[in-house]
Motif scaffolding. Structure first.
Motif: not given
Ligand code: 5AD
Ligand code: SF4
Ligand code: FES
Length: 359
Positions: A53-57, A99-107, A135-139
């Motif tokens: 998990l990368i909480e990039f911003s 195996g996998s990566l999640v890029l998460q940030s505020g919206e 995987t993206l988690s950017c709203g």
């Protein structure tokens, strides 16, 4: 045979059945956990998939009433990782066979953000030789953005519905058109139509939330045919408007037990989905994530955000792993999973079996 055995053996659970299971206590609750564990073993095995998990911003344009990094919280020091910091974290995940990566940030919905994500997706695949699922988690974004990111190599998307009850959703968000339940729902449809493996989830133990709401949440996930689920307890944060409702909350231990029951019942209802053991569980119970793995979860997200930024991504208070770095979390989770009789699936993508069947 106990009532819990009879209900969980049914092909389809009714709202009433689910509410009953979520209310179990004592030996019947333990039995529920045993049943969920054996279904998990049978359908997805005893492997645990790592998602770095990368909480990039933590820059966010929204103002969800529960969230510590909401736009109007002026106590937050805002940060944005450089491209190189993100690539370096991605290489760490790759070298360690995550195996996998999640890029998460505020919206953010700006043109610059959309464009940057495209570039990052290309750059990550390049620097890791296409070895990682992303995987993206950017709203919430418009459909065209979701398509562009998909075409640039995003495979999965996480967007929690937070609560499937529109009235409860309204109480958790400002009453403006940036925080609209129907928009959230439409985004989930757009993601599914684009081809993503789609993940959603809810917070558990929210103020004003009832057992009936949680039963509806599980039915929502099943009806929506969701591939991945992340559910965690709601944890209050003093710098948020929802903090004013803290008197309404269940004690932490009850929120924790309710979350475990939600995971167990979901595993019984949706046998082949990927379910995350969320970090928030560990804020309440030191062994929270391990307990979730044992009764139904099969995914864990080791934090690989550079240590110096972690204190500034506090969605809720007492978030674990803020004083650690990527290597600490790796060693820690390896030890924890070894205690659960599970195996970390190093070097595997761990796509949701449900998604593969849905295609
Ligand atoms: N407690 C628990 N979870 C929270 N999230 C945001 N704020 C909180 C909180 N106070 C969760 C939301 C969001 C995800 C990124 O973090 O469900 O979708
Ligand atoms: Fe922003 Fe997400 Fe927090 Fe809402 S929950 S304020 S969209 S970071
Ligand atoms: Fe981060 Fe344990 S998982 S320190």
């Amino acid at each position: 045979m106990q009532q819990v055995d009879i209900i969980t053996a049914k092909e389809r659970l009714s709202h009433e059945n689910i509410a009953y299971l979520l209310s179990l206590k004592g030996p019947e609750k333990i039995r529920l956990f045993e049943i969920a564990a054996s279904i998990k073993e049978q359908f997805v095995g005893n492997k645990v998939y790592f998602r770095g998990l990368i909480e990039f911003s933590n820059i966010c344009d929204k103002n969800c009433l529960y969230c510590g990094i909401r736009h109007d919280n002026t106590h937050v020091k805002r940060y944005n990782l450089s491209d190189e910091e993100i690539y370096s974290a991605a290489r760490y995940a790759c070298e360690n066979n995550y195996g996998s990566l999640v890029l998460q940030s505020g919206e953010l919905e700006t043109f610059g953000f959309v464009r940057r994500m495209e570039k990052l997706l290309q750059g990550i695949h390049k620097t890791t030789n296409n070895k990682l699922r992303i995987t993206l988690s950017c709203g919430e974004q418009d459909k065209d953005t979701y398509r562009r990111w998909y075409e640039n190599g995003a495979n999965r998307y996480l967007l929690r519905i937070e609560s499937s009850n529109p009235l409860l959703y309204q109480k958790l968000h400002p009453g403006d058109n940036r925080h609209n339940y129907h928009r959230r729902l439409n985004c989930l449809y757009d993601l599914q139509a684009t081809g993503y493996q789609v993940g959603t989830g809810v917070m558990i133990g929210l103020p004003f939330q009832k057992i009936n709401d949680l039963a509806d949440d599980l039915l929502f996930m099943s009806r929506f045919d969701i591939d991945m689920i992340g559910m965690g307890p709601y944890l209050e944060h003093a710098d948020t408007p929802l903090y004013a409702s803290r008197e309404e909350l269940l004690p932490l231990e009850e929120r924790f037990q309710l979350t475990l029951k939600m995971i167990a019942v979901l595993r019984i209802m949706m046998k082949d989905v990927n379910i995350a053991a969320t970090t928030a569980l560990q804020s309440i119970d030191k062994l929270g994530r391990e307990k979730a793995i044992k009764i139904g979860a099969n995914v864990i997200m080791p934090n690989i955000t550079p240590g110096k930024y972690r204190d500034d991504y506090l969605l809720y208070q007492n978030k674990p792993c803020t004083d650690e770095n990527a290597e600490d979390c790796k060693t820690c989770l390896e030890a924890r999973i070894a205690l659960t009789d599970h195996k970390i699936a190093f070097g595997e993508w761990g796509d949701s079996i449900h998604y593969q069947r849905r295609q």
